[in-house]
Motif scaffolding. Structure first.
Motif, PDB file in Angstrom:
ATOM      1  N   ASP A 104       5.997   3.816  -6.095  1.00 16.35           N
ATOM      2  CA  ASP A 104       5.868   3.169  -7.406  1.00 16.35           C
ATOM      3  C   ASP A 104       4.491   2.505  -7.479  1.00 16.35           C
ATOM      4  O   ASP A 104       4.249   1.468  -6.860  1.00 16.35           O
ATOM      5  CB  ASP A 104       6.987   2.130  -7.570  1.00 16.35           C
ATOM      6  CG  ASP A 104       6.976   1.448  -8.930  1.00 16.35           C
ATOM      7  OD1 ASP A 104       5.998   1.615  -9.680  1.00 16.35           O
ATOM      8  OD2 ASP A 104       7.946   0.718  -9.229  1.00 16.35           O
ATOM      9  N   GLU A 105       3.616   3.102  -8.258  1.00 12.92           N
ATOM     10  CA  GLU A 105       2.240   2.593  -8.315  1.00 12.92           C
ATOM     11  C   GLU A 105       2.132   1.230  -8.992  1.00 12.92           C
ATOM     12  O   GLU A 105       1.112   0.550  -8.860  1.00 12.92           O
ATOM     13  CB  GLU A 105       1.342   3.589  -9.042  1.00 12.92           C
ATOM     14  CG  GLU A 105       1.696   3.804 -10.499  1.00 12.92           C
ATOM     15  CD  GLU A 105       0.780   4.792 -11.193  1.00 12.92           C
ATOM     16  OE1 GLU A 105       0.865   4.922 -12.435  1.00 12.92           O
ATOM     17  OE2 GLU A 105      -0.025   5.436 -10.499  1.00 12.92           O
ATOM     18  N   ASN A 106       3.167   0.801  -9.683  1.00 14.55           N
ATOM     19  CA  ASN A 106       3.130  -0.488 -10.377  1.00 14.55           C
ATOM     20  C   ASN A 106       3.837  -1.607  -9.625  1.00 14.55           C
ATOM     21  O   ASN A 106       3.842  -2.756 -10.087  1.00 14.55           O
ATOM     22  CB  ASN A 106       3.782  -0.338 -11.762  1.00 14.55           C
ATOM     23  CG  ASN A 106       3.023   0.614 -12.654  1.00 14.55           C
ATOM     24  OD1 ASN A 106       1.796   0.533 -12.741  1.00 14.55           O
ATOM     25  ND2 ASN A 106       3.733   1.536 -13.305  1.00 14.55           N
TER      26      ASN A 106
ATOM     27  N   ASN B 171       2.984   1.627  -3.328  1.00 15.17           N
ATOM     28  CA  ASN B 171       2.149   2.021  -4.469  1.00 15.17           C
ATOM     29  C   ASN B 171       1.716   3.486  -4.372  1.00 15.17           C
ATOM     30  O   ASN B 171       1.596   4.175  -5.394  1.00 15.17           O
ATOM     31  CB  ASN B 171       0.898   1.136  -4.551  1.00 15.17           C
ATOM     32  CG  ASN B 171       1.181  -0.267  -5.044  1.00 15.17           C
ATOM     33  OD1 ASN B 171       0.346  -1.157  -4.940  1.00 15.17           O
ATOM     34  ND2 ASN B 171       2.368  -0.501  -5.580  1.00 15.17           N
ATOM     35  N   LYS B 172       1.507   3.963  -3.172  1.00 12.78           N
ATOM     36  CA  LYS B 172       1.016   5.342  -3.002  1.00 12.78           C
ATOM     37  C   LYS B 172       2.132   6.373  -3.064  1.00 12.78           C
ATOM     38  O   LYS B 172       1.935   7.476  -3.614  1.00 12.78           O
ATOM     39  CB  LYS B 172       0.275   5.451  -1.675  1.00 12.78           C
ATOM     40  CG  LYS B 172      -0.361   6.826  -1.447  1.00 12.78           C
ATOM     41  CD  LYS B 172      -1.206   6.844  -0.186  1.00 12.78           C
ATOM     42  CE  LYS B 172      -1.862   8.213  -0.002  1.00 12.78           C
ATOM     43  NZ  LYS B 172      -2.716   8.262   1.216  1.00 12.78           N
ATOM     44  N   TYR B 173       3.296   6.029  -2.534  1.00 11.14           N
ATOM     45  CA  TYR B 173       4.337   7.049  -2.384  1.00 11.14           C
ATOM     46  C   TYR B 173       5.591   6.827  -3.238  1.00 11.14           C
ATOM     47  O   TYR B 173       6.397   7.751  -3.385  1.00 11.14           O
ATOM     48  CB  TYR B 173       4.759   7.138  -0.914  1.00 11.14           C
ATOM     49  CG  TYR B 173       3.680   7.609   0.005  1.00 11.14           C
ATOM     50  CD1 TYR B 173       3.423   8.961   0.175  1.00 11.14           C
ATOM     51  CD2 TYR B 173       2.891   6.691   0.699  1.00 11.14           C
ATOM     52  CE1 TYR B 173       2.418   9.407   1.017  1.00 11.14           C
ATOM     53  CE2 TYR B 173       1.888   7.119   1.557  1.00 11.14           C
ATOM     54  CZ  TYR B 173       1.651   8.479   1.717  1.00 11.14           C
ATOM     55  OH  TYR B 173       0.653   8.905   2.555  1.00 11.14           O
TER      56      TYR B 173
ATOM     57  N   THR C 291       0.818  -1.210   0.000  1.00 15.59           N
ATOM     58  CA  THR C 291       0.000   0.000   0.000  1.00 15.59           C
ATOM     59  C   THR C 291       0.851   1.260   0.000  1.00 15.59           C
ATOM     60  O   THR C 291       0.624   2.190  -0.800  1.00 15.59           O
ATOM     61  CB  THR C 291      -0.931   0.010   1.229  1.00 15.59           C
ATOM     62  OG1 THR C 291      -1.674  -1.209   1.269  1.00 15.59           O
ATOM     63  CG2 THR C 291      -1.895   1.184   1.165  1.00 15.59           C
TER      64      THR C 291
END
Length: 444
Positions: free
Chosen positions: A342-344, A338-340, A335
Motif C-alpha cells: 500500500d503506497e499510501n 509502501n513498495k509491496y 518501506t
C-alpha cells in the motif's frame, strides 16, 4: 590608651558577631537530599534534549557522567565500592587526601555535572547547574575551605573519568564513513519525511562497559525476505504490522505516543519543516530511575548507584543493538509496505533513521528494567510521569518489567518495528541487564 583599647575590643566583638550572623552553622540536609541529585541529572537530560543527541550517544553521556558521581560516593566510606577494575579499562579513581574536608554528596553532583558538561554542546547550561549547586552550599553554611576542597575533588574525579572515556573509540567513530545504502531487496533505505542517513553505523566499535564484545548476545536471524509468498514468515510479519496500523485502538495509540521518545521528529507544513525534540529512550529510563529512587525512599548513595548501574546497562544495550542493526540491515515496515502492499500507508510514529532489527527500545528497556528490578524488587508499582512535560499523561505500571514490555510492544503499534525485532530485542536486553548484575559488585 584605655579608650583606644576599648574601641579595639568592641570592634573585635562586632566583627565576631557579624561573622557568626553571616555564616550560620552548616546544615547539609538540603544538599544531601537524593532528590537534588535526581534534579541535577534531569538538568543533564534537558541539555541532551536541547542539543539533540542520538539515543546511543545520549546513553554514553549518561553512563560516563553517572559513573563519575558514583565513583565519588564509592570513596566516601559508605557501603559502595569502586568500579575500577570492573569496567573495561577503568583504572583506580582518585581518593581524597583529606576525606574530612569533602562533602561527598556535593562532590558527586559536581563530578557528574562536570563530566556531562564536557560531553555536550551547550556547556553554559550545565555550568549554570554547577554554579547553582555551589550557591546552595554557601546558603547552607558550608565553610569556604570545605566548599573549595569538595569542588576540587569532584572535578578531579571527573577529569579521571573523562580521561578514561577517551579510550573507548568514540572519537575514532566520528571519522568513520557514512553507511552505504544498497539496492538489495529487503535491506534498509532512508525513510520519509527527511530521508536521513543512518545514524551511528560504527557504534559497535565502541568499547563496552561490561560486555566482552558488541556481539556477545547476537540476535537470532530475522525472517528471510519474501514478499511473493503470502504464506512466508516474512510476509506474515509485514502483514501483521499493516493490519495493526489500520486498526489501532486508543490504548495502542496512547502506548505508542508515550514511548515514542524521538529526539528529532521532523514535521512538514507546506514547504516549511521544523523539528520537535523529546527525550531519548535512554533518557526516559534515566527519568524512571529518579521516580523509582524517590518512591522507594532510597538514600543519596543508593540513588547515585541506581543511575550509574542503569546507565551502564543502557549504554551496553545500545552497543549490542546497533551491532545487530548494521549486521542484518533489515528494511523498515514503512518501506516494504509502501513498495509491496500500500503506497499510501503511513506508520503512526515517524520511522527512526537506522535499520529495523533489533528494536532499540526493546533492548534498552529490558536491560534497564532488569537492573531496576534487581535494585528495587518486584512488584514495584509506579506512575511514570516522564512524558508529562511533552504533553502526554502519566502511565501506571505494576513493575519495571511491565513498563519494559509496554515500551517494546509500543513499537508494533507505532508501525516502526516487526514482532521478531521486539521479541529478540527484549531477549537481548534481558541478557545485557543480567550481565551487568552479575559482573558489577557495587555494594560492599
Amino acid at each position: 590608651m584605655r579608650y583606644i583599647k576599648c574601641l579595639v575590643t568592641t570592634g573585635a566583638i562586632t566583627i565576631l558577631l557579624f561573622a557568626c550572623k553571616s555564616s550560620p552553622p552548616y546544615d547539609n540536609k538540603s544538599l544531601h537530599h537524593p532528590l537534588l541529585y535526581s534534579q541535577t541529572v534531569k538538568q543533564l537530560t534537558d541539555v541532551i534534549v536541547h542539543d539533540i543527541f542520538s539515543p546511543p550517544v545520549a546513553c554514553r553521556i549518561y553512563a560516563y557522567a553517572t559513573i563519575a558521581g558514583y565513583e565519588v560516593m564509592a570513596h566516601s566510606g559508605q557501603q559502595y565500592q569502586s568500579l575500577a577494575g570492573q569496567l573495561h579499562g577503568l583504572p583506580p579513581t582518585p581518593a581524597p587526601s583529606e576525606p574530612a574536608m569533602i562533602d561527598f554528596p556535593l562532590a558527586a553532583m559536581i563530578a557528574m555535572a562536570t563530566t556531562g558538561k564536557a560531553m555536550i554542546f551547550s556547556e553554559n547550561r550545565l555550568q549554570a547547574a554547577i554554579d547553582s549547586l555551589k550557591a546552595k552550599a554557601v546558603a547552607a553554611g558550608m565553610p569556604g575551605d570545605m566548599l573549595k576542597s569538595t569542588v576540587a575533588y569532584g572535578q578531579q574525579v571527573s577529569a579521571a573519568i573523562l580521561g578514561w572515556s577517551k579510550g573507548d573509540q568514540y572519537a575514532q567513530t566520528r571519522a568513520g564513513g557514512k553507511y552505504t545504502v544498497t539496492e538489495e531487496e529487503g535491506r534498509w533505505t532512508p525513510t520519509p519525511p527527511a530521508y536521513m542517513a543512518a545514524i551511528e553505523p560504527h557504534w559497535n566499535e565502541l568499547r563496552p562497559f561490561v560486555l566482552d564484545t558488541a556481539s556477545e548476545f547476537i540476535a537470532a536471524r530475522p525472517p528471510v525476505f519474501n514478499m511473493k509468498d503470502t504464506s512466508s514468515g516474512f510476509y506474515r510479519m509485514v502483514n501483521e504490522i499493516y493490519t495493526i496500523g489500520n486498526t489501532l485502538t486508543e490504548e495502542q495509540i496512547n502506548s505508542a505516543d508515550f514511548w515514542d521518545c524521538n529526539p528529532y521528529k521532523v514535521n512538514l507544513s507546506g514547504h516549511v519543516s521544523f523539528a520537535t525534540k523529546k527525550i531519548t529512550p535512554g533518557g526516559h529510563w534515566i527519568n524512571i530511575c529518579g521516580i523509582a529512587a524517590q518512591n522507594a525512599k532510597a538514600d543519596f548513595a543508593k540513588t547515585v548507584c541506581t543511575y550509574a548501574k542503569v546507565a551502564i546497562a543502557l549504554s551496553d544495550a545500545f552497543i549490542v543493538c546497533w551491532d545487530e542493526k548494521f549486521r542484518s540491515n533489515l528494511i523498515r515496515p514503512e518501506t516494504v509496505i509502501n513498495k509491496y502492499m500500500d503506497e499510501n500507508w503511513k506508520p503512526h510514529l515517524q520511522t527512526p533513521p537506522f535499520p529495523e532489527y533489533t528494536s532499540g527500545h526493546s533492548v534498552a528497556s529490558a536491560a534497564a528494567a532488569t537492573v531496576l528490578t534487581q535494585l528495587y524488587g518486584e512488584p514495584f508499582h509506579f506512575r511514570d510521569s516522564s512524558e508529562v512535560e511533552f504533553g502526554l499523561p502519566e502511565r501506571e505500571f505494576p513493575s519495571f518489567i511491565a513498563a519494559s514490555d509496554d515500551a517494546a510492544t509500543s513499537r508494533l503499534y507505532g508501525g516502526i518495528h516487526f514482532r521478531p525485532a521486539v521479541a529478540e530485542g527484549t531477549r537481548q536486553g534481558n541478557l545485557v541487564g543480567q550481565k551487568v548484575i552479575t559482573k558489577l559488585k557495587m555494594e560492599q
